[in-house]
Design a protein around this motif. Sequence first.
Motif, mmCIF file in Angstrom:
data_model
loop_
_atom_site.group_PDB
_atom_site.id
_atom_site.type_symbol
_atom_site.label_atom_id
_atom_site.label_comp_id
_atom_site.label_asym_id
_atom_site.label_seq_id
_atom_site.Cartn_x
_atom_site.Cartn_y
_atom_site.Cartn_z
ATOM 1 N N PRO A 81 0.803 -1.231 0.000
ATOM 2 C CA PRO A 81 0.000 0.000 0.000
ATOM 3 C C PRO A 81 0.832 1.275 0.000
ATOM 4 C CG PRO A 81 -0.931 -1.603 1.508
ATOM 5 C CD PRO A 81 0.404 -2.149 1.086
ATOM 6 N N ARG A 82 2.088 1.203 0.387
ATOM 7 C CA ARG A 82 2.981 2.362 0.340
ATOM 8 C C ARG A 82 3.043 2.938 -1.077
ATOM 9 N NH1 ARG A 82 7.232 4.176 3.530
ATOM 10 N NH2 ARG A 82 8.982 5.167 2.455
ATOM 11 N N TYR A 83 2.892 2.046 -2.068
ATOM 12 C CA TYR A 83 3.033 2.443 -3.468
ATOM 13 C C TYR A 83 1.704 2.426 -4.235
ATOM 14 C CZ TYR A 83 7.626 1.066 -1.834
ATOM 15 O OH TYR A 83 8.767 0.940 -1.082
ATOM 16 N N PHE A 84 0.782 1.559 -3.806
ATOM 17 C CA PHE A 84 -0.449 1.361 -4.572
ATOM 18 C C PHE A 84 -1.717 1.651 -3.776
ATOM 19 C CE2 PHE A 84 2.849 -1.364 -6.346
ATOM 20 C CZ PHE A 84 2.760 -1.093 -7.699
ATOM 21 N N GLY A 85 -1.585 2.051 -2.528
ATOM 22 C CA GLY A 85 -2.744 2.178 -1.652
ATOM 23 C C GLY A 85 -3.704 3.300 -2.000
ATOM 24 N N SER A 86 -3.262 4.280 -2.772
ATOM 25 C CA SER A 86 -4.153 5.399 -3.084
ATOM 26 C C SER A 86 -5.301 4.999 -4.007
ATOM 27 C CB SER A 86 -3.356 6.542 -3.732
ATOM 28 O OG SER A 86 -2.798 6.134 -4.973
ATOM 29 N N VAL A 87 -5.184 3.840 -4.676
ATOM 30 C CA VAL A 87 -6.252 3.390 -5.579
ATOM 31 C C VAL A 87 -6.846 2.064 -5.114
ATOM 32 C CG1 VAL A 87 -5.405 4.637 -7.589
ATOM 33 C CG2 VAL A 87 -4.521 2.339 -7.106
ATOM 34 N N ALA A 88 -6.653 1.736 -3.839
ATOM 35 C CA ALA A 88 -7.159 0.468 -3.324
ATOM 36 C C ALA A 88 -7.586 0.616 -1.876
ATOM 37 C CB ALA A 88 -6.083 -0.617 -3.430
ATOM 38 N N GLU A 89 -8.538 -0.197 -1.473
ATOM 39 C CA GLU A 89 -8.801 -0.345 -0.054
ATOM 40 C C GLU A 89 -7.677 -1.190 0.544
ATOM 41 O OE1 GLU A 89 -12.683 -1.822 0.742
ATOM 42 O OE2 GLU A 89 -13.669 -0.417 -0.624
ATOM 43 N N PRO A 170 0.697 4.470 -8.540
ATOM 44 C CA PRO A 170 -0.400 5.399 -8.248
ATOM 45 C C PRO A 170 -0.069 6.408 -7.153
ATOM 46 C CG PRO A 170 -1.250 3.183 -8.478
ATOM 47 C CD PRO A 170 0.249 3.067 -8.468
ATOM 48 N N ASN A 171 0.785 6.014 -6.195
ATOM 49 C CA ASN A 171 1.148 6.918 -5.100
ATOM 50 C C ASN A 171 2.252 7.894 -5.490
ATOM 51 O OD1 ASN A 171 -0.633 5.234 -3.799
ATOM 52 N ND2 ASN A 171 0.614 4.984 -1.962
ATOM 53 N N GLY A 172 2.792 7.765 -6.708
ATOM 54 C CA GLY A 172 3.757 8.739 -7.202
ATOM 55 C C GLY A 172 5.194 8.294 -7.276
ATOM 56 N N GLN A 173 5.545 7.157 -6.640
ATOM 57 C CA GLN A 173 6.929 6.707 -6.695
ATOM 58 C C GLN A 173 7.255 6.082 -8.052
ATOM 59 O OE1 GLN A 173 4.668 5.525 -4.465
ATOM 60 N NE2 GLN A 173 5.447 5.699 -2.363
ATOM 61 N N GLY A 174 8.509 6.135 -8.422
ATOM 62 C CA GLY A 174 8.954 5.384 -9.582
ATOM 63 C C GLY A 174 9.176 3.936 -9.212
ATOM 64 N N GLN A 206 -7.714 -4.780 -20.131
ATOM 65 C CA GLN A 206 -6.560 -4.993 -19.271
ATOM 66 C C GLN A 206 -6.511 -3.928 -18.185
ATOM 67 O OE1 GLN A 206 -2.782 -5.173 -21.296
ATOM 68 N NE2 GLN A 206 -1.672 -5.835 -19.474
ATOM 69 N N SER A 207 -6.234 -4.352 -16.968
ATOM 70 C CA SER A 207 -6.224 -3.450 -15.820
ATOM 71 C C SER A 207 -4.809 -2.961 -15.534
ATOM 72 C CB SER A 207 -6.779 -4.168 -14.586
ATOM 73 O OG SER A 207 -6.871 -3.288 -13.488
ATOM 74 N N ARG A 208 -4.725 -1.789 -14.955
ATOM 75 C CA ARG A 208 -3.426 -1.254 -14.538
ATOM 76 C C ARG A 208 -3.608 -0.424 -13.284
ATOM 77 N NH1 ARG A 208 -1.441 3.970 -18.014
ATOM 78 N NH2 ARG A 208 -3.434 5.066 -18.173
ATOM 79 N N LEU A 209 -2.524 -0.299 -12.544
ATOM 80 C CA LEU A 209 -2.455 0.565 -11.369
ATOM 81 C C LEU A 209 -1.321 1.543 -11.628
ATOM 82 C CD1 LEU A 209 -2.866 -2.114 -8.551
ATOM 83 C CD2 LEU A 209 -4.615 -0.578 -9.462
#
Length: 238
Positions: A81-89, A170-174, A206-209
């Motif tokens: 979630p540190r990297y992808f949590g902004s678009v997920a519960e 999604p959280n902005g990191q590369g 196709q899905s992406r985050l």
Amino acid sequence: MKTTPRQSVTSAAAGPRLVQGSDERFTGYGVMGVPYASGHYLVLRDMLASSLGTAYRAIWHRDPTGRWTIFTTADPAVSCPRYFGSVAEVEQVPAIEVRWRDDWSVHVTMGTRLSWRLALKATSATRAMTTMGAVMPQRAWNSDAVLGSMGPMAGGVLRSGRVRLHGRTPNGQGFKAAPLQVWRVIDGDAELDGTPLGDLGPLTEQSRLGDFWLPQRGLFFVGQARFTASADTATTND
């Protein structure tokens, strides 16, 4: 490469090592993703070593409406979630178990909530990708130019849809992904919270985050990942 998935995971778990660097680095294995014709999608991450100090496991689930949930065994601040949590519960869970039934089949459970069985296989395409991963120097896996050319090639060889090995989360990191060994998911079943997810099959779209595209065919990997918040380390061009 004749090593089986279980052998590779056992070897990686016996002495997980991080690549050198000042960014946030992870070593582990998992399922890049498995799509279900029903619209569900599952991802597994077992990060055996982390520069943030905490090994963890995580399950990502997409429901047919496109809603993502990340279940993690560690503090969300030091896990997926540190990297992808902004678009997920996000939900922290006590444990995620991974049990190998033999060299080519694995059973993933999350208490009584998830039962996920996977059958794996080496194909000519996955062998080619694994051979490439074995001969590429570490500096190549940290090169935007190399990863930028490898992504489309990997997607074509594996017939898994669009693939990007570097980009922006999604959280902005590369991010930079290095799947060093790859196998195909050829069969299996899953049930989450009492709902069978159905047959394997690509999503309608196709899905992406962020820039991270989820493969349209099930893939299992052993590899590494790097993340950084620096704005000049990733691009968002489609």
